[in-house]
Scaffold this motif. Structure first.
Motif, mmCIF file in Angstrom:
data_model
loop_
_atom_site.group_PDB
_atom_site.id
_atom_site.type_symbol
_atom_site.label_atom_id
_atom_site.label_comp_id
_atom_site.label_asym_id
_atom_site.label_seq_id
_atom_site.Cartn_x
_atom_site.Cartn_y
_atom_site.Cartn_z
ATOM 1 N N ASP A 16 0.873 -1.408 0.309
ATOM 2 C CA ASP A 16 0.090 0.067 0.015
ATOM 3 C C ASP A 16 1.082 1.556 0.145
ATOM 4 O O ASP A 16 2.119 1.054 0.145
ATOM 5 C CB ASP A 16 -0.868 -0.040 1.264
ATOM 6 N N PRO A 17 0.337 2.583 0.024
ATOM 7 C CA PRO A 17 1.548 3.815 -0.159
ATOM 8 C C PRO A 17 2.107 3.940 1.128
ATOM 9 O O PRO A 17 3.195 4.558 1.173
ATOM 10 C CB PRO A 17 0.465 4.651 0.097
ATOM 11 N N ASN A 18 2.294 2.969 2.455
ATOM 12 C CA ASN A 18 2.878 3.225 3.013
ATOM 13 C C ASN A 18 3.981 1.577 3.183
ATOM 14 O O ASN A 18 4.875 1.971 4.333
ATOM 15 C CB ASN A 18 2.428 3.671 4.226
ATOM 16 N N LEU A 19 3.457 0.655 2.850
ATOM 17 C CA LEU A 19 4.070 -0.254 3.135
ATOM 18 C C LEU A 19 4.989 -1.268 1.766
ATOM 19 O O LEU A 19 4.099 -1.156 0.868
ATOM 20 C CB LEU A 19 3.297 -1.373 3.653
ATOM 21 N N THR A 20 6.096 -1.074 1.460
ATOM 22 C CA THR A 20 6.658 -2.384 1.054
ATOM 23 C C THR A 20 7.448 -3.242 1.229
ATOM 24 O O THR A 20 7.957 -2.966 2.366
ATOM 25 C CB THR A 20 7.502 -1.509 -0.277
ATOM 26 N N LEU A 21 7.229 -4.403 0.606
ATOM 27 C CA LEU A 21 8.000 -5.752 0.723
ATOM 28 C C LEU A 21 9.141 -6.284 -0.029
ATOM 29 O O LEU A 21 8.128 -5.591 -1.517
ATOM 30 C CB LEU A 21 6.435 -7.728 0.219
ATOM 31 N N VAL A 22 10.310 -5.759 0.418
ATOM 32 C CA VAL A 22 11.736 -6.164 -0.280
ATOM 33 C C VAL A 22 11.770 -7.185 -0.403
ATOM 34 O O VAL A 22 11.881 -8.249 -0.050
ATOM 35 C CB VAL A 22 12.682 -5.260 0.580
ATOM 36 N N GLU A 23 12.287 -8.255 -1.852
ATOM 37 C CA GLU A 23 12.479 -9.214 -2.177
ATOM 38 C C GLU A 23 14.629 -9.707 -2.970
ATOM 39 O O GLU A 23 14.602 -8.637 -3.489
ATOM 40 C CB GLU A 23 12.244 -9.462 -3.562
ATOM 41 N N ARG A 24 15.108 -10.294 -1.319
ATOM 42 C CA ARG A 24 16.905 -10.078 -2.210
ATOM 43 C C ARG A 24 16.658 -12.094 -2.841
ATOM 44 O O ARG A 24 15.760 -12.483 -1.743
ATOM 45 C CB ARG A 24 17.308 -9.266 -1.441
ATOM 46 N N ALA A 25 17.580 -11.656 -3.832
ATOM 47 C CA ALA A 25 17.699 -13.512 -3.730
ATOM 48 C C ALA A 25 19.043 -13.427 -3.885
ATOM 49 O O ALA A 25 19.516 -13.166 -4.271
ATOM 50 C CB ALA A 25 16.734 -13.197 -5.407
ATOM 51 N N LEU A 26 19.819 -14.872 -4.193
ATOM 52 C CA LEU A 26 20.379 -15.526 -4.141
ATOM 53 C C LEU A 26 20.551 -16.714 -4.633
ATOM 54 O O LEU A 26 20.059 -17.998 -4.524
ATOM 55 C CB LEU A 26 21.495 -15.035 -2.830
ATOM 56 N N LEU A 27 22.191 -16.935 -5.685
ATOM 57 C CA LEU A 27 21.918 -17.995 -6.216
ATOM 58 C C LEU A 27 23.082 -19.333 -5.739
ATOM 59 O O LEU A 27 24.869 -18.514 -6.721
ATOM 60 C CB LEU A 27 21.725 -18.242 -7.905
ATOM 61 N N SER B 219 11.361 -8.898 3.184
ATOM 62 C CA SER B 219 11.797 -7.743 4.631
ATOM 63 C C SER B 219 10.530 -6.860 4.608
ATOM 64 O O SER B 219 10.856 -6.474 2.613
ATOM 65 C CB SER B 219 12.459 -7.190 4.994
ATOM 66 N N LEU B 220 9.714 -6.068 5.648
ATOM 67 C CA LEU B 220 8.955 -4.961 5.382
ATOM 68 C C LEU B 220 9.504 -3.620 5.430
ATOM 69 O O LEU B 220 10.364 -3.694 6.535
ATOM 70 C CB LEU B 220 7.562 -5.201 6.505
ATOM 71 N N GLY B 221 9.008 -2.941 4.871
ATOM 72 C CA GLY B 221 9.915 -2.102 4.798
ATOM 73 C C GLY B 221 8.810 -0.575 4.445
ATOM 74 O O GLY B 221 7.460 -1.031 3.961
ATOM 75 N N GLY B 222 9.136 0.493 5.053
ATOM 76 C CA GLY B 222 7.867 1.281 5.601
ATOM 77 C C GLY B 222 7.269 1.772 6.757
ATOM 78 O O GLY B 222 7.686 1.136 7.355
ATOM 79 N N TYR B 223 6.172 2.120 6.679
ATOM 80 C CA TYR B 223 5.477 2.792 7.436
ATOM 81 C C TYR B 223 5.153 1.995 8.727
ATOM 82 O O TYR B 223 4.286 1.113 7.782
ATOM 83 C CB TYR B 223 4.340 3.963 7.338
ATOM 84 N N ARG B 224 5.184 1.592 9.844
ATOM 85 C CA ARG B 224 4.848 0.250 10.844
ATOM 86 C C ARG B 224 3.579 1.290 11.834
ATOM 87 O O ARG B 224 3.640 1.711 12.643
ATOM 88 C CB ARG B 224 5.821 0.045 11.595
ATOM 89 N N ASP B 225 2.223 0.658 11.066
ATOM 90 C CA ASP B 225 1.343 0.953 12.464
ATOM 91 C C ASP B 225 1.193 -0.117 12.939
ATOM 92 O O ASP B 225 1.933 -1.396 13.257
ATOM 93 C CB ASP B 225 -0.354 1.571 11.163
ATOM 94 N N LYS B 226 -0.434 0.430 14.195
ATOM 95 C CA LYS B 226 -0.673 -0.822 15.812
ATOM 96 C C LYS B 226 -0.743 -2.101 14.427
ATOM 97 O O LYS B 226 -0.890 -3.151 15.992
ATOM 98 C CB LYS B 226 -1.409 -0.171 15.719
ATOM 99 N N ARG B 227 -1.293 -2.394 12.924
ATOM 100 C CA ARG B 227 -1.183 -3.301 13.211
ATOM 101 C C ARG B 227 -0.494 -4.830 12.658
ATOM 102 O O ARG B 227 0.803 -4.286 12.843
ATOM 103 C CB ARG B 227 -2.568 -3.601 11.389
ATOM 104 N N ALA B 228 -1.050 -5.978 13.269
ATOM 105 C CA ALA B 228 -0.757 -6.586 13.086
ATOM 106 C C ALA B 228 0.125 -7.753 11.788
ATOM 107 O O ALA B 228 -0.504 -6.804 11.041
ATOM 108 C CB ALA B 228 -1.698 -8.496 13.589
ATOM 109 N N PRO B 229 1.871 -8.160 11.444
ATOM 110 C CA PRO B 229 2.082 -8.389 11.190
ATOM 111 C C PRO B 229 1.416 -9.199 10.151
ATOM 112 O O PRO B 229 0.839 -10.184 10.138
ATOM 113 C CB PRO B 229 3.327 -9.137 11.395
ATOM 114 N N PRO B 230 1.342 -8.833 8.664
ATOM 115 C CA PRO B 230 0.853 -9.732 7.477
ATOM 116 C C PRO B 230 1.481 -10.953 7.737
ATOM 117 O O PRO B 230 2.990 -11.577 7.819
ATOM 118 C CB PRO B 230 0.527 -9.267 6.375
#
Length: 552
Positions: A99-110, A122-133
């Motif tokens: 959403d506008p305040n939350l981003t999921l960052v993907e990193r990968a390695l072979l 990993s989750l990045g961005g604004y952290r509100d009081k909602r439970a982690p998804p």
């Protein structure tokens, strides 16, 4: 861990402990040209097919697709990629907008050992009081059919990591794998042919990006896994990436393996050149002329003709199969190719194989000379005659005429994707053999370097020209009527003997100085410039100053 039938050899997922440190992302430039629309990331014998807008598209092992899609859901809602995805050697990084305040960052390695794919979110961005998804990871097969899926309870503090390990009998090994990932990535950056640094050319302070991209593509072309995973059969086929087509990755064979080997040697990747030579020798579709030429060039560039002793039966057979009219467009005539082979074998002394090749050379010398030859590009920018040989060796029948470097598209251009390895090999050769005019004889520590210095260049730096165990650097600077050139040998047991023949963009020469002292050096007009030629050992270097005569 997801349960599976022991007889099922498809990949399986291992949910690992969440490490406190993130994976290191790829060291990839952010310029648009270095971020291709589609590309390949390799490691441990696996190939990941990437799309800059959609991320990971498929994972292949050789010609077998392990899965053909990756689907992510957060709390049951599909996640859409937030382009662009960027990738480098064996790794990538991308983002999904939640959403506008939350981003999921993907990193990968072979990683190389054990072979597999490590994905981390990993989750990045604004952290509100909602439970982690909750994150749902799903691998897709043909027709988007789900192969495997797992559910991960995310946290805001630590990343979630999943390993996709084909044929792993002991999943517990992945815990140690995760703990050492950061160090493994640092080692990956330093692993290519140590202690030599990769070839690098810069013009007026800017690195030649397309050359660096071509070298990266070659280093990723070989899918050789770690020693304990290689096929025990020495005759087993080793796969080298050709490029990416609509059906997935394709692989080199025959004369294309020779192209890879020649490009690798020019780039200083002697280990890759050796592997390409051995693979081409095992491939029955390799033209005799091509395998002979690559064998000669390997010995001349590496300074190690001993590998050729194991290939003597193959070389003798290829020599006997040569015909007067045999032609590979990128190679010299059959008779001149045999001369190169015999020169490369000279340090080994006489044996029945060299005697046989000598007789074949006499037979070919009595025949009519063949046609001219040139090095074609793949999706070149220009079409037309290649013009004179760029290193001034037009009369030399062993020289190969090369397309100018300006004729080549960038290796990450989508039009060359199906044959990107061949395209990259030819681009490297166009720079090293063409623009720099380098010809090697590493066994005797000799080389010829005949660069064509362009009028628009104020400075040029070349680092990492590799001949045998020597590493040679070249620098050039123009200041009005002064042209300063310097050659230095950085490594090597013995100083190389160099024939240096640069083509300078001037009309007439006033004087030439070597090491600060005036010198009598051979020179002659060529095209719109003047070529000089001198010979000296690099112990450890030489500086040359050319003073142009002012025209009234």
């Amino acid at each position: 861990m997801i349960d599976r039938d022991p007889s099922d050899h498809r990949p399986f997922l291992v949910l690992t402990p969440r490490p406190r440190s993130h994976l290191v992302g790829p060291h990839e430039a952010e310029s648009p040209v270095s971020r291709p629309v589609s590309g390949l990331v390799t490691g441990g014998g696996l190939v990941a097919v990437m799309d800059s807008a959609r991320g990971l598209q498929a994972l292949w092992r050789g010609e077998e697709p392990l899965f053909l899609g990756l689907s992510l859901q957060l709390d049951g809602s599909d996640l859409l990629p937030h382009p662009p995805f960027s990738w480098g050697k064996g790794s990538w990084i991308g983002r999904y907008r939640v959403d506008p305040n939350l981003t999921l960052v993907e990193r990968a390695l072979l990683p190389d050992d054990p072979p597999g794919l490590v994905l981390q979110w990993s989750l990045g961005g604004y952290r509100d009081k909602r439970a982690p998804p909750t994150l749902t990871v799903r691998l897709l097969g043909r027709d988007s059919k789900s192969l495997y899926d797992c559910v991960i309870q995310m946290t805001y503090e630590h990343p979630a990591t999943v390993c996709i390990i084909p044929d792993e009998a002991d999943p517990s090994r992945t815990e140690m794998l995760i703990l050492g990932l950061r160090e493994r990535e640092r080692l990956r950056e330093r692993r290519a042919d140590p202690p030599f640094q990769p070839l690098e050319i810069s013009i007026d302070g800017r690195t030649v990006d397309e050359l660096q991209a071509a070298i990266d593509i070659l280093t990723e072309a070989g899918l050789e896994g770690p020693p304990n995973t290689r096929p025990p059969d020495p005759e087993a086929r080793e796969l080298f990436l050709r490029g990416l087509s609509a059906d997935g990755p394709s692989y080199l064979s025959g004369a294309e393996l020779v192209e890879l080997g020649l490009g690798a040697l020019a780039a200083g990747l002697q280990g890759l050149g050796r592997r390409a030579l051995e693979a081409a020798a095992r491939d029955s579709s390799t033209p005799p002329l091509a395998i002979l030429y690559l064998a000669a060039q390997y010995a001349l560039w590496s300074g190690d003709p001993n590998l050729l002793t194991r290939l003597m039966p193959t070389l003798a057979k290829a020599g006997g199969a040569l015909e007067t009219g045999a032609r590979v467009p990128t190679l010299p005539t059959p008779s001149e190719t045999l001369r190169l082979v015999l020169d490369a074998l000279e340090p080994l002394g006489e044996d029945p194989c060299t005697e046989s090749l000598g007789r074949e050379l006499q037979r070919l010398d009595r025949a009519t000379a063949g046609l001219g030859r040139s090095l074609p590009t793949v999706r070149s920018r220009t079409v037309g005659d290649v013009g004179p040989s760029p290193d001034g060796t037009e009369s030399d029948p062993a020289a190969v005429r090369l397309e100018p470097v300006a004729a080549f598209e960038h290796p990450y251009f989508s039009g060359v994707a199906p044959a990107r390895t061949v395209h990259s090999s030819r681009l490297i050769r166009a720079w090293v053999e063409g623009q720099l005019g380098l010809r090697a004889d590493g066994a005797f520590g000799r080389l010829r370097l005949a660069p064509r210095l362009q009028p628009e260049w104020g400075r040029m730096t070349v680092r990492g020209l590799r001949i045998g165990d020597a590493r040679i650097d070249l620098s050039y600077q123009r200041n009005d009527d002064l042209f300063d050139l310097e050659l230095n040998q950085q490594t090597g047991r013995f100083p190389c003997n160099v024939v240096f023949a640069p083509l300078l963009p001037i009309a007439e020469i006033e004087r030439i100085e070597i090491g600060g002292a005036r010198a009598d050096v051979r020179s002659w007009p060529e095209g719109e410039g003047v070529r000089i030629e001198c010979q000296f050992p690099l112990d450890p270097g030489r500086s040359i100053r050319v003073v142009a005569r002012r025209t009234r």
